[in-house]
Design a protein around this motif. Structure first.
Motif, short mmCIF file in Angstrom:
data_model
loop_
_atom_site.label_atom_id
_atom_site.label_comp_id
_atom_site.label_asym_id
_atom_site.label_seq_id
_atom_site.Cartn_x
_atom_site.Cartn_y
_atom_site.Cartn_z
N ALA A 13 0.71 -1.45 0.26
CA ALA A 13 0.11 -0.32 0.19
C ALA A 13 0.82 1.36 0.11
O ALA A 13 1.90 1.12 0.71
N VAL A 14 1.07 2.08 -0.90
CA VAL A 14 1.58 4.05 -0.58
C VAL A 14 -0.34 4.38 0.38
O VAL A 14 -1.31 4.88 -0.56
N VAL A 15 -0.24 4.97 1.15
CA VAL A 15 -0.93 5.55 2.15
C VAL A 15 0.11 7.17 2.52
O VAL A 15 1.41 7.37 2.13
N THR A 16 -1.05 7.94 2.33
CA THR A 16 -0.45 9.08 2.37
C THR A 16 -1.12 10.20 3.32
O THR A 16 -1.74 9.73 3.38
N ARG A 51 -4.32 -5.07 3.97
CA ARG A 51 -5.57 -4.81 5.21
C ARG A 51 -4.27 -5.19 6.36
O ARG A 51 -4.11 -4.48 7.12
N ARG A 52 -4.46 -6.77 6.02
CA ARG A 52 -3.43 -7.23 6.73
C ARG A 52 -2.18 -6.59 7.38
O ARG A 52 -1.10 -6.13 8.09
N GLU A 53 -1.61 -6.73 6.01
CA GLU A 53 0.36 -5.80 5.80
C GLU A 53 0.35 -5.16 6.62
O GLU A 53 1.22 -5.11 7.12
N VAL A 54 -0.85 -4.16 6.45
CA VAL A 54 -0.04 -2.70 6.83
C VAL A 54 -0.43 -2.74 8.09
O VAL A 54 0.73 -2.51 8.98
N GLU A 55 -1.08 -3.42 8.59
CA GLU A 55 -1.38 -2.85 9.86
C GLU A 55 -0.43 -4.28 10.37
O GLU A 55 0.46 -3.59 12.28
N GLU A 56 0.35 -5.07 9.73
CA GLU A 56 1.37 -6.00 10.81
C GLU A 56 2.74 -5.24 10.19
O GLU A 56 3.40 -5.44 12.13
N THR A 58 2.68 -1.87 10.90
CA THR A 58 2.92 0.11 10.94
C THR A 58 1.58 -0.42 12.33
O THR A 58 1.97 1.09 12.83
N GLY A 59 1.02 -1.06 12.47
CA GLY A 59 -0.09 -0.94 13.47
C GLY A 59 -1.57 0.05 12.87
O GLY A 59 -2.32 0.75 13.88
N LEU A 60 -0.94 0.30 11.65
CA LEU A 60 -2.07 1.31 11.28
C LEU A 60 -3.54 0.12 10.66
O LEU A 60 -2.94 -0.70 10.16
N GLN A 61 -4.69 1.20 10.57
CA GLN A 61 -5.69 0.20 9.93
C GLN A 61 -5.91 1.35 8.39
O GLN A 61 -5.88 2.98 8.66
N VAL A 87 -5.88 5.85 5.57
CA VAL A 87 -5.73 5.71 7.34
C VAL A 87 -7.28 6.01 7.89
O VAL A 87 -7.48 6.92 7.80
N VAL A 88 -7.93 4.90 8.36
CA VAL A 88 -9.06 4.51 8.99
C VAL A 88 -8.79 4.85 10.45
O VAL A 88 -9.88 4.45 10.70
N GLY A 89 -6.98 3.90 10.73
CA GLY A 89 -8.00 4.46 12.25
C GLY A 89 -6.09 3.59 12.77
O GLY A 89 -5.43 3.57 12.52
N GLY A 90 -5.84 3.45 14.51
CA GLY A 90 -4.60 2.99 14.64
C GLY A 90 -3.89 4.89 14.77
O GLY A 90 -3.78 5.17 14.56
N GLN A 91 -2.25 3.69 15.26
CA GLN A 91 -1.63 5.07 15.43
C GLN A 91 -0.07 4.24 14.78
O GLN A 91 0.00 3.20 14.61
N ALA A 92 0.69 5.16 14.10
CA ALA A 92 1.71 4.23 12.82
C ALA A 92 2.76 4.12 14.28
O ALA A 92 3.13 5.19 15.28
N ARG A 93 3.51 2.80 13.91
CA ARG A 93 4.20 2.99 15.06
C ARG A 93 5.30 1.92 14.56
O ARG A 93 4.79 0.56 13.98
#
Length: 151
Positions: A13-16, A51-56, A58-61, A87-93
């Motif tokens: 994903a390319v998330v901005t 969705r799974r890969e980004v959350e795993e 970065t912690g972001l949904q 981004v629809v939720g979470g915190q980048a970490r």
């Protein structure tokens, strides 16, 4: 690694953010900076994989919006599907899979990522059409590179 006659499929994903910066992760296994993504699991939908890969990593949904590119590594037989996502939720970490998380400009991406990963970001930011590209793991290749020799 895949067998010579099989492909592996990955998603990314390319998330901005609101400033137009791109979400990037520093991988724990090799220290390289890339966009979040990984291998699509066998019984997983493509969008669920994103969705799974980004959350795993970065912690972001996120919610994928559209396919922006298809990239084939001719040496490894990996086909990567890249999506714009929001981004629809979470915190980048950082996570178990990523040592660091950052938000980079397009110039940062061009300067600090390998060609085959930077182009995925630039295609997602610039193009309205879906990019279809070949590479050897290091450099982009012309479409003619995939043709058998001696024909």
């Amino acid at each position: 690694m895949t067998s010579p006659n099989r492909h592996s499929v990955s998603v990314a994903a390319v998330v901005t953010n609101d400033d137009g910066r791109v979400l990037v992760v520093q991988r724990r296994d090799n220290g390289k900076w890339e966009i979040p993504g990984g291998v699509l699991e066998l019984h997983e939908s493509i969008l669920d994989g994103v969705r799974r890969e980004v959350e795993e990593e970065t912690g972001l949904q996120v919610e994928p919006d559209r396919l922006t590119g298809v990239y084939k590594n001719l040496n490894l037989g990996v086909v990567a599907l890249v999506f714009r996502a929001r981004v629809v939720g979470g915190q980048a970490r950082p996570t178990e899979e990523s040592a660091n998380v950052g938000w980079w400009t397009a110039d940062d991406v061009t300067a600090r990522m390998s060609e085959t990963f930077a182009v995925r970001v630039l295609d997602a930011l610039d193009a309205q059409d879906v990019a279809i590209r070949l590479h050897d793991g290091i450099h982009l290749l012309a479409e003619s590179s995939a043709q058998p020799t001696g024909t």
